[in-house]
Design an enzyme around this catalytic site. Structure first.
Site, PDB file in Angstrom:
ATOM      1  N   GLU A  96       1.961   1.870  -3.418  1.00 54.10           N
ATOM      2  CA  GLU A  96       0.838   2.422  -4.200  1.00 54.10           C
ATOM      3  C   GLU A  96       0.825   3.947  -4.076  1.00 54.10           C
ATOM      4  O   GLU A  96       0.669   4.669  -5.066  1.00 54.10           O
ATOM      5  CB  GLU A  96      -0.474   1.798  -3.713  1.00 54.10           C
ATOM      6  N   HIS A  97       0.989   4.454  -2.851  1.00 54.69           N
ATOM      7  CA  HIS A  97       1.063   5.911  -2.667  1.00 54.69           C
ATOM      8  C   HIS A  97       2.262   6.504  -3.411  1.00 54.69           C
ATOM      9  O   HIS A  97       2.162   7.556  -4.029  1.00 54.69           O
ATOM     10  CB  HIS A  97       1.206   6.249  -1.179  1.00 54.69           C
TER      11      HIS A  97
ATOM     12  N   GLU B  42      -3.416   7.789   7.565  1.00 51.25           N
ATOM     13  CA  GLU B  42      -4.486   6.983   6.960  1.00 51.25           C
ATOM     14  C   GLU B  42      -4.876   5.836   7.898  1.00 51.25           C
ATOM     15  O   GLU B  42      -6.050   5.540   8.090  1.00 51.25           O
ATOM     16  CB  GLU B  42      -4.053   6.447   5.589  1.00 51.25           C
TER      17      GLU B  42
ATOM     18  N   HIS C 165       0.825  -1.213   0.000  1.00 49.76           N
ATOM     19  CA  HIS C 165       0.000   0.000   0.000  1.00 49.76           C
ATOM     20  C   HIS C 165       0.864   1.270   0.000  1.00 49.76           C
ATOM     21  O   HIS C 165       0.546   2.255  -0.673  1.00 49.76           O
ATOM     22  CB  HIS C 165      -0.923  -0.046   1.226  1.00 49.76           C
TER      23      HIS C 165
END
Lengths: 434, 445
Positions: free
Chosen positions: B71-72, B148, B68
């Site tokens: 992904e950022h 997040e 993840h």
């Protein structure tokens, strides 16, 4: 770079901004008006109903009555009890969704061409002949009470409630439309019936339909569906002037990340400067990753996952608000950056390049919204609620493009008001005080 | 009254795959990249997605959250794009873009005017191989993903509870580790961990291109060959094998207390088989079982716990067969005021037992099959959802043929299939049962 932008903008303007959407206004034999887009390629219809007023029509002392009433529409109607109604809609593979907002009760329906008449007859029963059986009232009431209790310990919900209470005071907007444990606990069947008669009336109804149906069939459908609703309902609530005193309201709540809402006075859709304000908001905090708030608070400093601002155009009030969430030991810095950006936008305005980017984004993205029966029906009913003309879709991008840099910066100076920008913080923020 | 559902559940409801065979074209580029094109010419829009067969369950131990995190980081620069320029270019073209990561996949998408497809392919293929990161990107973006996690998980007792329950469910498989990552490991994620993952998994032979909207398959093929076809396959990709679960030998239970819990509930999740290529029948039966048992007002749990008795204010069953490895079948009961979690759990268990004893009402089954048939019609109104369906399936061990066979397999499920699946899966010794409650609530209310 500017030249490239200009070329792209020209290309985007050449796009079919109507995206094949041809809206007809249909008036039923019984006098009910709807906006229709015929789309026969898939054998179903998407229908949207909006009843203006919504949760704000609750009678004094009956907070939560409209919400509970709407929750009960699918819990028994006509000859069918709650489970009978659910079985009937499942047998037809129809989908009915009922919801309530501050300014509207919404009904979103989808049904197949092959059993359209039966689906409409069933939906009609839920709108015109809901049973409001005592056992259903108590069952749904228990769900609402459970949800209210959860909201009381949810930082997001706590922030929203405190913000609304500060800004709107005693006006219905100032309290949650779910009601309180006390008010919902005390609601009687008579209160629910009164809320139904007050909220679901033809004088406040807007309808849009997209899909596999002709104008003639739609006329008959409308009379069947809503022709037997009462002509008039409860009076609309009064206007309210939102109160923003600047400063900080901290609500102590033991959670690791502070949840923040902030706001200041807004602008009405009818205002000639609305589009300038709208573009300004896109640049400031409404335009996804490209907005100034997102760049300064997230991309450059990593203080949050998301920060947003938005114009809230309610029927009885207009505000400009925003939200952010940041760890307790970093939220003070996030708020400082937001305040600074608010002041910078007012004092220095935006650049021509920022405005061009916002315009190409908005005008390019607009036709992309019209990509399904459900989304188009939703947009059309929203247009009617906002008083937009039926040809609005064709003119909308021109309205965006007509805004000049001077307009935006004039509106920024006149409207942005860091002194009034008020914050509600829920959590255990460090370095902040009321 | 569905509000409570959004409050409680991050789970996936009934999977409804549309029969849209006639809209779909499928081919593979020479370097091994699969392409799915879904046509819908009603609006001049295209959704362009690249799905990688790599998610959090493909991470190495010790760097949870790196899939993840990467992904950022893909929104930072490449050799030819400055940091942030990707999204800025999409916005400048009137489009929206984003990305998402799950256990089995990572996907990137843009929604844009159909005549901008080539630009999207140019940029997306570029960042598949040309990512450039520096330490500054790492530090700021790590702070963002920690915020997040704060937002999604740390601020929500329900999310923390689900995370703990999942960890108890999977002792050995990486499905037990949260997609966002364990906080203490996220704090240590560095450039090397991100680049290791990138170099291992981001390659055309590990990716699927899904293009949906106002496009012609031949045009998509030509563009895909030009941009993605030019990239070299990764010869060292290797087989996608993961540690598997040992035999579960005892029931697992947990009580999770948090002062922020206002509404306690009990949740049970059983290990359950997923949809396998060419063998989706059991998953189809479980899909139907979830509907019959806990799919809403007409379901069996609702009848027993919400209508015949007022034991619960909400009940549900969830099953999602889209998973590369073993999935879960879950039940949930939110007790009514004055009902203890033990009473709610007992009532839930009694209802499950009775459901199996009663057998299945054919009318109930017919109703669900009717809805599934209709779902294929409704699904044609939303190509983006169809695109997601194919992307998820193809990254989770299924083929286009499996996706297209699924509606018929669902229609062929019999009452006996459902009961035998229920008997096999609904075994408390292969499950985790959790109670979520507030600090002050008594165990025996």
């Amino acid at each position: 770079m500017t030249r490239v932008l200009a070329v792209l903008a020209a290309l985007l303007l050449a796009l079919p901004a109507r995206a094949g959407v041809e809206i007809k206004e249909v008036t039923s034999p019984g006098g009910i008006t709807a906006w229709l887009v015929e789309e026969h390629s898939i054998p179903f219809v998407a229908l949207e109903l909006r009843f203006r007023g919504g949760g704000s029509l609750d009678a004094p002392g009956k907070r939560g009555a409209t919400n509970l009433m709407v929750g009960l529409l699918e819990e028994g109607a006509g000859d069918l009890d709650a489970r009978g109604f659910a079985r009937a809609s499942e047998e037809l593979a129809a989908s009915f969704r009922y919801n309530v907002h501050d300014d509207a009760v919404t009904v979103s329906a989808k049904f197949l061409t092959e059993n359209r008449d039966q689906a409409v007859a069933l939906l009609r029963e839920s709108l015109v002949n809901p049973r409001f059986d005592e056992d259903a009232i108590n069952r749904v009431r228990a769900q609402v009470l459970s949800s209210i209790r959860s909201d009381e310990r949810d930082p997001q919900a706590i922030a929203g409630r405190r913000f609304d209470a500060l800004v709107y005071g005693d006006h219905p907007y100032g309290s949650p439309l779910d009601g309180t444990l006390e008010s919902v606990g005390a609601l009687t069947r008579d209160d629910i019936v009164a809320a139904h008669q007050g909220a679901l009336a033809r004088d406040r109804l807007y309808v849009s339909v997209v899909g596999d149906i002709t104008a003639e069939d739609l006329g008959a459908l409308l009379d069947t569906l809503v022709g037997d609703l009462p002509e008039t309902g409860a009076p609309m609530p009064a206007e309210v002037t939102p109160r923003f005193e600047g400063g900080m309201t901290i609500v102590d709540f033991d959670t690791p990340q502070s949840v923040v809402m902030f706001g200041q006075p807004g602008i009405a859709f009818e205002d000639p400067d609305y589009f300038a304000a709208y573009l300004l908001n896109v640049i400031l905090g409404g335009g996804g990753f490209e907005s100034r708030l997102m760049q300064e608070v997230r991309e450059k400093r990593g203080l949050t996952y998301g920060v947003y601002s938005y114009l809230v155009d309610k029927d009885q009030a207009d505000i400009w608000m925003g939200s952010v969430a940041s760890a307790n030991d970093r939220v003070a810095q996030a708020i400082e950056v937001i305040r600074a950006e608010w002041a910078r936008a007012r004092d220095q305005g935006v650049t021509a390049e920022e405005l061009d980017l916002a315009k190409t984004y908005l005008t390019g993205a607009y036709p992309l919204r019209f990509d399904g029966n459900g989304p188009i029906a939703n947009i059309m009913v929203g247009m009617q609620m906002s008083g937009m003309p039926i040809d609005y879709i064709e003119t909308r991008n021109d309205r965006v493009n007509a805004v000049t840099l001077d307009d935006v910066n004039r509106v920024a100076r006149a409207l942005l008001d860091p002194g009034k920008l008020s914050f509600v913080v829920v959590g255990r923020p460090q370095g902040l005080s009321n | 009254m569905l509000r409570i559902l959004t409050m409680l559940s991050a789970l996936v409801a009934l999977a409804t795959v549309a029969r849209a065979d006639d809209q779909v074209t499928h081919f593979t580029l020479d370097n091994g990249m699969e392409v799915v094109v879904i046509e819908d010419h009603r609006a001049p829009v295209v959704v362009h997605m690249v799905w990688y067969r790599a998610g959090s369950a493909d991470e190495k131990p010790g760097v949870s959250g790196v899939a993840h995190f990467l992904e950022h980081l893909l929104f930072k620069g490449t050799d030819t794009l400055a940091p942030g320029e990707f999204s800025r270019t999409v916005a400048r073209n009137g489009g929206n873009d984003n990305a998402f990561t799950s256990f089995d996949y990572t996907a990137y998408y843009q929604r844009v005017a159909a005549d901008r497809l080539e630009l999207m392919m140019k940029m997306e293929s570029d960042r598949m191989v040309n990512l450039r990161l520096d330490e500054g990107d790492i530090a700021t973006e790590r702070a963002v993903i920690i915020e997040e996690r704060n937002m999604r998980t740390e601020n929500s007792p329900s999310a923390l509870f689900r995370e703990q329950k999942r960890a108890a469910q999977y002792l050995n498989h990486r499905y037990g580790v949260p997609v966002i990552g364990w906080r203490h490991e996220m704090e240590g994620l560095d450039l090397k961990a991100a680049l290791d993952y990138y170099k291992q998994y981001y390659a055309p032979n590990n990716a699927i291109l899904v293009v949906a909207g106002d496009v012609q398959p031949d045009d998509v093929r030509a563009l895909a060959e030009k941009y993605y076809g030019a990239l070299p396959a990764n010869p060292d990709l290797g087989a996608r094998t993961r540690p598997s679960e040992p035999r579960q030998m005892a029931e697992r239970r947990m009580v999770f207390r948090d002062a922020r819990v206002a509404q306690p509930y009990v949740s049970r999740s059983y290990i359950a088989p997923e949809r396998d290529s060419g063998a989706q029948e059991k998953a189809a039966a479980l899909t139907m079982l979830a509907e019959l048992l806990g799919g809403g007002t007409t379901s069996y749990l609702a009848e027993k716990l919400q209508f015949e008795t007022q034991t619960a204010v909400y009940t549900a069953a969830f099953y999602d067969g889209l998973s590369l490895d073993d999935s879960t079948f879950s039940l949930i009961a939110v007790p009514a005021d004055g009902v203890s979690l033990q009473q709610a759990e007992d009532a839930m268990d009694a209802a499950v037992k009775q459901f199996i004893a009663d057998g299945i009402d054919p009318q109930d089954l017919d109703r669900i099959k009717m809805q599934l048939r209709a779902a294929q019609i409704y699904a044609r109104d939303d190509v983006e959802r169809l695109a997601n369906r194919y992307g998820q399936a193809l990254t989770q061990g299924l083929t286009v043929a499996d996706v297209q066979a699924w509606p018929d397999i669902l229609q062929a499920v019999t009452a006996d299939d459902i009961l035998s699946a229920a008997q096999e899966v609904l075994d408390r010794d292969k499950a985790v049962t959790g109670w979520l409650m507030s600090k002050e609530q008594e165990m025996t209310q």
